[in-house]
Design an enzyme around this catalytic site. Structure first.
Site, PDB file in Angstrom:
ATOM      1  N   ASP A 197     -14.502 -42.292 -40.695  1.00 10.39           N
ATOM      2  CA  ASP A 197     -14.408 -42.057 -42.122  1.00 10.39           C
ATOM      3  C   ASP A 197     -12.934 -42.111 -42.517  1.00 10.39           C
ATOM      4  O   ASP A 197     -12.047 -41.896 -41.690  1.00 10.39           O
ATOM      5  CB  ASP A 197     -15.024 -40.688 -42.441  1.00 10.39           C
ATOM      6  CG  ASP A 197     -14.884 -40.293 -43.894  1.00 10.39           C
ATOM      7  OD1 ASP A 197     -15.197 -41.131 -44.762  1.00 10.39           O
ATOM      8  OD2 ASP A 197     -14.465 -39.159 -44.163  1.00 10.39           O
ATOM      9  N   ASP A 237     -11.409 -40.794 -45.964  1.00 11.46           N
ATOM     10  CA  ASP A 237     -10.880 -39.702 -46.774  1.00 11.46           C
ATOM     11  C   ASP A 237     -11.028 -38.348 -46.086  1.00 11.46           C
ATOM     12  O   ASP A 237     -12.132 -37.956 -45.681  1.00 11.46           O
ATOM     13  CB  ASP A 237     -11.588 -39.664 -48.123  1.00 11.46           C
ATOM     14  CG  ASP A 237     -11.392 -40.958 -48.895  1.00 11.46           C
ATOM     15  OD1 ASP A 237     -10.286 -41.520 -48.834  1.00 11.46           O
ATOM     16  OD2 ASP A 237     -12.354 -41.424 -49.530  1.00 11.46           O
TER      17      ASP A 237
END
Length: 217
Positions: free
Chosen positions: A7, A9
């Site tokens: 991922d 963020d």
């Protein structure tokens, strides 16, 4: 060969890339300041698990509607150099290097738009980025999205689709995320690493025996 899925963020970087991007657009005079308050309202719904990703993207892509792709690409390069690269967790860089030293494929899977995710992936030197498709018509952004968003269960769909397109099979999958929205992705992986989780996600990780790590900027 394994596959590492990260991922973006608050996992690879210490903040949210789209929020940073909107602040940059406002600071440069490319968007109205009222957009920041609207984005904050949407982010509160995101953390409450109530956000429709289509609504979020429609709002945050509004400043790009009608803009030429080359113009936005130039903006993105400046933004990434100034605001993204200094926020990459050192431990995230080390994990990327660790996987690459093993010969693994490394990809980013993110609910950010691909106008940001793809150049960020290139700057980090990883193999690919699966993101939310941002529609382009006649070399200009329309302000709409297309395809299956890389969001919640959509991340698993996009990873599986990407795997089918590769010319080799992967022995195991490693997934890294900070968010409970990525429980489907973490559950799909053979090795789940939970990064800087909140109390609820940390409890879930403990119940499932997932690795919990605290990455500092």
């Amino acid at each position: 060969m394994d596959l590492a899925v990260l991922d973006l963020d608050e996992t690879l970087i210490c903040e949210d890339s789209t929020s940073l991007w909107l602040r940059w657009l406002v600071a440069q005079g490319f968007a109205c300041e009222t957009l920041l308050a609207e984005e904050q309202r949407l982010m509160q719904r995101y953390y409450a698990g109530e956000l429709a990703i289509e609504e979020y993207m429609r709002t945050t892509l509004a400043p790009l509607a009608g803009m030429a792709t080359l113009t936005v690409a130039g903006w993105a390069r400046r933004f990434i150099q100034r605001d993204i690269m200094p926020r990459v967790f050192p431990a995230a860089r080390e994990r990327i290097k660790w996987h690459q030293a093993r010969g693994d494929k490394v990809i980013i899977v993110t609910a950010s738009g691909d106008h940001l995710a793809i150049p960020i992936a290139e700057k980090l030197g990883v193999d690919s980025a699966l993101a939310i498709g941002v529609e382009v018509i006649n070399d200009r952004y329309s302000g709409a999205i297309y395809g299956t968003p890389a969001w919640r269960e959509g991340k698993v769909f996009r990873v599986r689709d990407w795997q089918r397109q590769q010319d080799q099979a992967f022995t195991q999958i490693w997934a890294y995320s900070d968010s409970a929205n990525d429980l489907p992705l973490l559950s799909y992986a053979d090795h789940a690493w939970v990064v800087n989780p909140d109390a609820d996600l940390a409890h879930e990780a403990e119940q499932r025996g997932w690795q919990i790590c605290r990455w500092l900027r």
